[in-house]
Scaffold this active site. Sequence first.
Site, short mmCIF file in Angstrom:
data_model
loop_
_atom_site.label_atom_id
_atom_site.label_comp_id
_atom_site.label_asym_id
_atom_site.label_seq_id
_atom_site.Cartn_x
_atom_site.Cartn_y
_atom_site.Cartn_z
N LYS A 13 3.84 -0.86 3.60
CA LYS A 13 2.31 -0.81 3.17
C LYS A 13 1.60 -2.10 3.49
O LYS A 13 0.66 -2.28 4.16
CB LYS A 13 2.32 -0.37 1.84
CG LYS A 13 2.61 1.16 1.51
CD LYS A 13 2.15 1.73 0.09
CE LYS A 13 2.97 0.96 -1.08
NZ LYS A 13 4.38 1.06 -1.11
N ARG A 88 -2.61 4.83 -9.14
CA ARG A 88 -1.31 5.08 -9.30
C ARG A 88 -0.88 6.30 -10.13
O ARG A 88 0.16 6.91 -10.11
CB ARG A 88 -0.57 3.94 -10.46
CG ARG A 88 -0.27 2.57 -9.79
CD ARG A 88 0.53 1.83 -10.93
NE ARG A 88 0.61 0.39 -10.36
CZ ARG A 88 1.50 -0.21 -9.24
NH1 ARG A 88 2.16 0.66 -8.73
NH2 ARG A 88 1.52 -1.33 -8.86
N ARG A 127 19.64 -6.70 4.15
CA ARG A 127 19.01 -7.78 3.81
C ARG A 127 19.74 -8.91 2.94
O ARG A 127 19.75 -9.83 3.04
CB ARG A 127 17.67 -7.48 3.58
CG ARG A 127 16.60 -8.42 3.40
CD ARG A 127 15.32 -8.13 3.40
NE ARG A 127 14.87 -7.79 2.16
CZ ARG A 127 14.03 -6.86 1.81
NH1 ARG A 127 13.06 -6.49 2.79
NH2 ARG A 127 13.44 -6.33 0.55
N ARG A 139 16.56 -12.58 -4.32
CA ARG A 139 15.52 -12.55 -5.46
C ARG A 139 16.22 -11.34 -6.37
O ARG A 139 16.73 -10.61 -6.19
CB ARG A 139 14.22 -11.80 -5.08
CG ARG A 139 13.43 -12.77 -4.49
CD ARG A 139 12.04 -12.36 -3.84
NE ARG A 139 11.73 -10.90 -4.45
CZ ARG A 139 11.05 -9.93 -3.61
NH1 ARG A 139 10.63 -10.49 -2.49
NH2 ARG A 139 10.78 -8.79 -4.18
N ARG A 150 13.28 1.24 -8.84
CA ARG A 150 11.71 1.49 -8.58
C ARG A 150 11.32 2.70 -7.69
O ARG A 150 10.37 3.12 -7.76
CB ARG A 150 11.48 0.12 -7.51
CG ARG A 150 11.40 -1.30 -8.53
CD ARG A 150 11.49 -2.41 -7.46
NE ARG A 150 10.36 -2.65 -6.76
CZ ARG A 150 10.37 -3.35 -5.65
NH1 ARG A 150 11.27 -3.96 -5.38
NH2 ARG A 150 9.37 -3.12 -4.91
#
Length: 196
Positions: A13, A88, A127, A139, A150
């Site tokens: 997005k 949301r 990644r 991270r 998530r």
Amino acid sequence: MRLIFLGPPGAGKGTQAKRLTEKYGIPQLSTGDMLRAAVKAETDVGKRAKAVMDAGGLVSDDIVNQIVSDRIQEADCVKGFILDGYPRTVPQAKALADNLKSLGLQLDAVIELKVDEDALVRRIESRVAETLAAGGTVRSDDNPEAFRKRLSEYREKTAPLSQHYAGTGELVTVDGMADVDAVTASIENVLEKASA
């Protein structure tokens, strides 16, 4: 051009919104950025939000809806905007529709980037591996377990928006697993149809 982007984390997005903002000269509005700006500007609603956040609470729909309402009436939104991370929930979507209607505006499109969640998890895994192999630091939220959490949260809370917008006839789905340029082309095709 007034758009909403839907899709789980990692669907692309942000990448697509950046391309559209550059091409059409419209801002990408993220809820977090709008909230921070309202608090910093010490607007009435910003002060209310700060009080809630300082107390460790979650900012209510009423506050978020007001912040979005104020933001979309700013000068840089005259030609349109891209909403990212808002609405949301279905109640937020309904509040947005009422808000736009009261301003004499409407959405041009709600675009959902459809993706294969397992493939997204594999992307994250590769990644992470590439970053570590290059001697980089990963991270804390950029790991497969956190990412799966998530995705699950997205499915529970935000996925009902897809059904809501399908019901209003505003939802258009785009294959988010395609090449980045192909996704952009698909989105632009949707926008051309919307403006026709």
